[in-house]
Design an enzyme around this catalytic site. Structure first.
Site, short mmCIF file in Angstrom:
data_model
loop_
_atom_site.label_atom_id
_atom_site.label_comp_id
_atom_site.label_asym_id
_atom_site.label_seq_id
_atom_site.Cartn_x
_atom_site.Cartn_y
_atom_site.Cartn_z
N VAL A 83 14.97 -11.87 -6.82
CA VAL A 83 15.31 -11.14 -5.62
C VAL A 83 15.89 -9.67 -5.39
O VAL A 83 15.22 -9.18 -4.52
CB VAL A 83 16.20 -12.58 -4.73
N HIS B 43 32.59 22.26 -7.81
CA HIS B 43 32.89 22.85 -6.13
C HIS B 43 31.51 23.16 -5.76
O HIS B 43 30.86 23.88 -6.79
CB HIS B 43 33.87 23.44 -5.92
#
Ligand code: NAD
Length: 473
Positions: free
Chosen positions: A43, A446
């Site tokens: 599935v 960052h």
């Protein structure tokens, strides 16, 4: 092995079954994998995770193209070529399932295309798709037959106007007005796809809120976005009657106040949960027992009540998630190979791939309250994240549930763009027994959304750079 045709028979080739079969072959077992599809995938690959995520990515692009009009970039209104979109989805599915077909051959796994049922604790009857019937003697078997959508009895599921997760993913057309019954994983994911493609989507959810069980502060942020995307979200509402007419489906819904309303939709998608696939497996010919919810009862080594048979994945209990199935598959195979191992993950993550995504792992705040688990919560709102602002995605929140004494991370909940990728750090933190100081001392790159995880940890001691909180100690 002499009495047997195969050392290990795996029934079902979804992400549980094929992962188990591949691993078993890799450690030297002789394996037969049985599934009606031409190639493995189950599935997840054919009718679930992969096609839905392909379409959800297209939905996200449509959404984002609309959003950046405010930034001085104007795309024209998207023109949707449904055939091409369907082809791309099918292409992704066939590339992946084709790859799995190759891996079957390379591993020399005996792949039988058919449906298997137990004749006894060591024999399977396999009805092959070419009409032949085969008897297979096995030493050990793993049941990995998955689950299927729960059908609402009042619906005519043969009508083209009634969709379930499988037929909705076929993308045969984009209905003008779509009713989604069920505000859970599937309802919200597929509702989002159809809304992006142009359907006016109404969601009917019988409980008080979308995604029952998920923390409300996370759902609130998602719901704000969905309110814009969907025509209506009707909570504490149930469908009382449904009639298929020439011009659509007439639906009578009853709200929390007891009032009923009648509405007309072009199509109705039901997404009210899934049921384990245990019927027609001949379980009555084995020592296997089911629990009160219809799942196969297993112990922490995935053993069923029958010594030679194991069960993994959706058929063996909640949560019905592909990654839980594949992990259970490896455990079952190791146990079969004689290792003394158990299935005991510290946490199993969950992701709802809406926009924004919601992801959580470890204990949720809802669960902590229910079980009177002591915790402190640290919330980092994405409005304070530089990266979130650059993306125009301050609609997010990262929160940590922390043990007040050990300061260990007990749970992580994230809502926001890419939450499904970020939650992996929470999984690792919980598996490794990390505390808030460990997370705070780990340098995060960052500018990224991952910094919200570090700052949420720092909030616990009142020392986050971008959020001021009065210090606790
Ligand atoms: P679900 O349990 O997530 O949601 C079903 C929803 O339908 C619930 O909110 C329930 O309250 C509601 N409901 C039930 N009966 C109703 C009724 N008669 N009227 C109105 N609302 C009703 O189930 P699902 O969305 O069908 O998904 C099934 C399972 O598949 C999930 O539990 C999950 O394990 C798995 N899944 C996972 C993902 C993923 O990992 N992203 C995606 C899709 C499915």
């Amino acid at each position: 092995m002499t009495d047997y045709d195969t050392q290990l028979a795996v029934i079902g080739a979804g992400p549980g079954g094929y992962a188990a079969a591949f691993f078993a072959a890799d450690i030297g077992l002789q394996v037969t994998l049985i599934d009606p599809e031409e190639r493995p995938g189950g599935v997840c690959l054919y009718r679930g995770c992969i096609p839905s995520k392909t379409l959800l990515h297209a939905a996200k692009l449509i959404h984002e193209a609309g959003e950046i009009m405010d930034w001085g970039i104007n795309f024209r209104k998207p023109v949707i070529n449904i055939e091409k979109l369907r082809d791309r989805k099918n292409d992704v599915v066939s590339k992946l399932t084709g790859g799995l077909g190759q891996l079957i051959k390379q591993r020399k796994i005996n792949y039988l295309r058919g449906i298997a049922g137990f004749r006894d604790s060591h024999t399977l009857t396999v009805n092959l798709v070419d009409g032949e019937q085969k008897s297979l003697r096995f030493e050990k078997a793993i049941i990995a037959t998955g689950s299927r959508p729960t059908l609402l009895p009042m619906l005519d599921h043969d009508s083209a106007r009634i969709l379930n997760s499988t037929t909705a993913l076929e993308l045969s057309s984009v209905p003008k007005k779509l009713l989604v019954i069920g505000g859970g994983y599937i309802g919200l994911e597929l509702g989002s796809v159809y809304a992006a493609l142009g359907s006016k989507v109404t969601v009917v959810e019988m409980t008080k809120g979308l995604l029952p069980g998920v923390d409300r502060d996370l759902v609130r942020i998602l719901q704000k976005g969905l309110k814009d995307a969907f025509e209506a979200i009707l909570l504490e509402t149930t469908v009382k009657a449904l009639k298929i007419q020439k011009n659509g489906v007439k639906v009578v819904v009853e709200g929390a106040d007891g009032d009923t309303h009648s509405r007309l939709f072009d199509k109705v998608l039901t997404a009210v949960g899934r049921r384990p696939n245990t019927t027609d497996l001949g379980l009555e010919n084995t020592g296997i027992e089911l629990d009160g919810h219809g799942f196969i009862q297993v112990d922490d080594q995935q053993r069923t009540g029958d010594g030679s048979i194991f069960a993994i994945g959706d058929v063996a209990g909640e949560p019905m998630l592909a990654h839980k199935a594949s992990h259970e598959g490896r455990i079952a195979v190791e146990v079969i190979a004689g290792k003394n191992v158990v299935f005991e993950p510290a946490t199993i993550p969950a992701v709802v791939f809406t926009d924004p995504e919601i992801a959580w792992t470890g204990i949720t705040e809802t669960e902590a309250k229910e079980k009177s688990v002591e915790y402190q919560v640290s919330r980092f709102p994405w409005a304070a994240s530089g990266r979130a602002l650059t993306l125009g995605r301050s609609d997010g929140l990262t929160k940590l549930l922390v043990d007040p004494t050990s300061e260990r991370i007990l749970g992580v909940g994230i809502v926001g763009a890419g939450a499904g990728e970020m939650i992996a750090e929470g999984v690792l933190a919980i598996e490794m027994g990390a505390n808030v100081t460990d997370i705070g001392l780990s340098i995060h790159p960052h500018p990224t959304l991952s910094e919200t995880f570090k700052e949420a940890a720092e909030i616990f001691h009142g020392v986050a750079t971008h959020v001021y909180r009065k210090r606790r100690r």
